[in-house]
Design a protein around this motif. Structure first.
Motif, short mmCIF file in Angstrom:
data_model
loop_
_atom_site.label_atom_id
_atom_site.label_comp_id
_atom_site.label_asym_id
_atom_site.label_seq_id
_atom_site.Cartn_x
_atom_site.Cartn_y
_atom_site.Cartn_z
N ALA A 92 27.18 32.36 51.48
CA ALA A 92 26.66 31.00 51.54
C ALA A 92 27.39 30.08 50.56
CB ALA A 92 25.16 30.99 51.25
N GLY A 93 27.88 30.65 49.44
CA GLY A 93 28.60 29.86 48.45
C GLY A 93 30.06 29.66 48.77
N GLY A 94 30.55 30.28 49.86
CA GLY A 94 31.93 30.08 50.27
C GLY A 94 32.83 31.28 50.11
N VAL A 95 32.31 32.39 49.56
CA VAL A 95 33.12 33.59 49.40
C VAL A 95 33.47 34.17 50.77
CG1 VAL A 95 33.08 35.99 48.58
CG2 VAL A 95 32.23 34.14 47.12
N ARG A 96 34.73 34.55 50.93
CA ARG A 96 35.20 35.12 52.19
C ARG A 96 35.65 36.57 52.07
NH1 ARG A 96 38.03 30.44 51.61
NH2 ARG A 96 40.00 31.57 51.42
N ARG A 97 35.93 37.01 50.84
CA ARG A 97 36.48 38.35 50.63
C ARG A 97 35.73 39.04 49.50
NH1 ARG A 97 42.75 38.76 49.02
NH2 ARG A 97 42.92 37.97 51.15
N VAL A 98 35.41 40.33 49.69
CA VAL A 98 34.74 41.11 48.64
C VAL A 98 35.48 42.42 48.44
CG1 VAL A 98 33.11 42.10 50.31
CG2 VAL A 98 32.57 42.13 47.86
N VAL A 99 35.67 42.79 47.19
CA VAL A 99 36.23 44.09 46.82
C VAL A 99 35.15 44.83 46.03
CG1 VAL A 99 38.00 45.31 45.50
CG2 VAL A 99 38.59 43.22 46.78
N LEU A 100 34.73 45.98 46.53
CA LEU A 100 33.67 46.76 45.90
C LEU A 100 34.27 47.91 45.10
CD1 LEU A 100 30.63 47.63 45.61
CD2 LEU A 100 31.03 49.09 47.61
N SER A 122 28.52 43.08 55.69
CA SER A 122 28.25 41.75 55.12
C SER A 122 28.81 40.59 55.93
CB SER A 122 28.83 41.67 53.71
OG SER A 122 30.26 41.73 53.75
N GLY A 123 29.75 40.87 56.83
CA GLY A 123 30.43 39.79 57.53
C GLY A 123 31.60 39.21 56.76
N LEU A 124 31.83 39.70 55.54
CA LEU A 124 32.97 39.27 54.73
C LEU A 124 34.14 40.23 54.96
CD1 LEU A 124 31.06 38.72 51.36
CD2 LEU A 124 31.77 36.95 52.98
N GLU A 125 35.36 39.75 54.69
CA GLU A 125 36.49 40.67 54.64
C GLU A 125 36.29 41.57 53.42
OE1 GLU A 125 41.02 40.33 53.20
OE2 GLU A 125 40.56 39.09 54.96
N ASP A 167 44.59 51.12 35.78
CA ASP A 167 45.11 51.25 37.14
C ASP A 167 44.10 50.75 38.16
OD1 ASP A 167 47.55 52.22 36.35
OD2 ASP A 167 47.09 54.32 36.77
N ILE A 168 42.82 51.03 37.92
CA ILE A 168 41.79 50.52 38.84
C ILE A 168 41.82 49.00 38.85
CG2 ILE A 168 39.33 50.47 39.35
CD1 ILE A 168 39.06 53.11 37.80
N ALA A 169 41.88 48.40 37.67
CA ALA A 169 41.93 46.94 37.57
C ALA A 169 43.18 46.39 38.23
CB ALA A 169 41.85 46.50 36.11
N ALA A 170 44.31 47.07 38.05
CA ALA A 170 45.55 46.59 38.65
C ALA A 170 45.48 46.64 40.17
CB ALA A 170 46.73 47.43 38.14
N VAL A 171 44.91 47.71 40.72
CA VAL A 171 44.73 47.78 42.17
C VAL A 171 43.80 46.68 42.65
CG1 VAL A 171 43.76 49.17 44.05
CG2 VAL A 171 45.25 50.24 42.34
N ALA A 172 42.70 46.48 41.93
CA ALA A 172 41.76 45.42 42.30
C ALA A 172 42.44 44.05 42.31
CB ALA A 172 40.56 45.42 41.36
N ALA A 173 43.28 43.79 41.31
CA ALA A 173 43.97 42.50 41.24
C ALA A 173 44.86 42.30 42.46
CB ALA A 173 44.79 42.42 39.96
N VAL A 174 45.54 43.36 42.89
CA VAL A 174 46.41 43.24 44.06
C VAL A 174 45.60 42.95 45.31
CG1 VAL A 174 47.95 44.54 45.59
CG2 VAL A 174 48.29 44.63 43.12
N VAL A 175 44.54 43.73 45.55
CA VAL A 175 43.81 43.56 46.81
C VAL A 175 43.02 42.25 46.83
CG1 VAL A 175 43.74 46.04 47.20
CG2 VAL A 175 41.81 44.93 46.09
N ARG A 177 44.25 39.43 45.50
CA ARG A 177 45.22 38.32 45.56
C ARG A 177 46.10 38.36 46.79
NH1 ARG A 177 49.12 38.02 41.54
NH2 ARG A 177 49.10 35.74 41.76
N GLU A 178 46.30 39.54 47.39
CA GLU A 178 47.25 39.69 48.48
C GLU A 178 46.55 39.98 49.80
OE1 GLU A 178 50.10 42.67 47.49
OE2 GLU A 178 50.82 41.61 45.70
N ALA A 179 47.16 39.55 50.88
CA ALA A 179 46.65 39.83 52.21
C ALA A 179 47.01 41.26 52.61
CB ALA A 179 47.24 38.85 53.21
N GLY A 180 46.32 41.76 53.63
CA GLY A 180 46.68 43.05 54.20
C GLY A 180 45.83 44.22 53.76
N HIS A 181 44.81 43.96 52.96
CA HIS A 181 43.97 45.06 52.47
C HIS A 181 42.56 45.04 53.06
CE1 HIS A 181 47.04 46.21 49.57
NE2 HIS A 181 47.19 44.93 49.32
N GLY A 182 42.28 44.08 53.92
CA GLY A 182 40.96 43.99 54.54
C GLY A 182 40.66 45.23 55.36
N GLY A 183 39.46 45.78 55.18
CA GLY A 183 39.05 46.98 55.90
C GLY A 183 39.60 48.26 55.31
#
Length: 278
Positions: A92-100, A122-125, A167-175, A177-183
């Motif tokens: 509802a606030g405009g978020v389109r992508r979530v990384v768990l 959730s309906g989010l990428e 390394d976890i944080a570095a992977v999170a930063a990539v996914v 910021r970059e396209a291609g990791h949805g799903g």
């Protein structure tokens, strides 16, 4: 704008710094956070996942969310229903992508899939990160290593490919910021399995002097864990440490695939954090 929950922890704090250093606009969320805890330009928001309404200010102007829960949160009653409420408010606030930030224990059926199910519905990428055991769990030995050059743990010679939180944080930063990791679902481990005995030896090498290893019984370790984690979490953790599956003991390539470099070793983590054990 990227919202990072758990923004003062081993993973969240490193992720905030990485994103800010890359020029991203970041909102850092934690229960007791303030601007002095953060890089310049990062917006602090005090909020608690157990109270999803408290997160509303964080989502204003945001497009991505890093979602990190904790043992404390689970003990306070957090579950998939609460996360679904958080994600509804994020959308509802405009978020389109979530990384768990999930856990490898979901894959090996030791942990509930409720949080992941809430994210994937959730309906989010979405992207799910499933780390194994953290190298930073060794900070639990810091006091006894500083005081008497001694560390105690159960299952002395059972090896797991512990992962460096950076390394976890570095992977999170990539996914984030970059396209291609949805799903995508990534299992994050270190490059090789190491035993508790080997971890203590690596800390000794980083210090330049030996550290004595003391093997605990499962009961001794459980009593210690129950001081700071819920009973079910302690029991599940001990099951992984003592009787890991072959999958839990196998080093996975996902860190290297995402980052384009090998995952960091436990010895490298110990060398970087030697001051904590001095």
């Amino acid at each position: 704008m990227i919202v990072v929950t758990g923004a003062t922890g081993n993973v969240g704090g490193t992720l905030v710094r990485a994103l800010a250093g890359a020029g991203e606009r970041v909102t850092a969320v934690s229960r007791g956070i303030s601007a002095r805890d953060l890089p310049e330009g990062v917006r602090p928001v005090r909020a608690d996942l157990v109270e999803p309404a408290s997160l509303a200010p964080a989502f204003d102007g945001a497009d991505s969310l890093f979602l990190l829960t904790s043992g404390d949160w689970m003990a306070a009653g957090g579950d998939g229903t609460v996360v679904a409420d958080v994600l509804d408010r994020a959308r509802a606030g405009g978020v389109r992508r979530v990384v768990l930030l999930s856990s490898q224990g979901v894959q090996t059926l030791r942990h509930s899939p409720d949080l992941e199910d809430a994210v994937t519905r959730s309906g989010l990428e979405w992207t799910v990160l499933r780390p194994g055991a953290f190298a930073s769990n060794a900070f639990a030995w810091a006091a006894t290593i500083r005081e008497r050059r001694e560390a105690a743990a159960p299952f002395a010679d059972v090896a797991l490919p512990v992962v460096d939180p950076e390394d976890i944080a570095a992977v999170a930063a990539v996914v984030l910021r970059e396209a291609g990791h949805g799903g995508g679902t990534y299992v994050l481990t270190g490059p090789a399995a190491v035993t508790p005995r080997q971890q203590v030896a690596a800390i000794g090498d980083a210090l330049g002097e030996p550290v004595r290893f003391v093997e605990q019984t499962r009961e001794q370790a459980r009593a210690q864990m129950l001081r700071f984690m819920p009973e079910r979490v302690a029991d599940a953790t001990l099951d992984v440490l003592g009787t890991p599956t072959a999958d839990e003991q196998r080093a996975r390539p996902d860190v290297e695939r995402v980052l384009g470099r090998p995952a960091g070793s436990f010895a490298g983590w110990a060398a970087r954090h030697a001051a904590a054990f001095q």
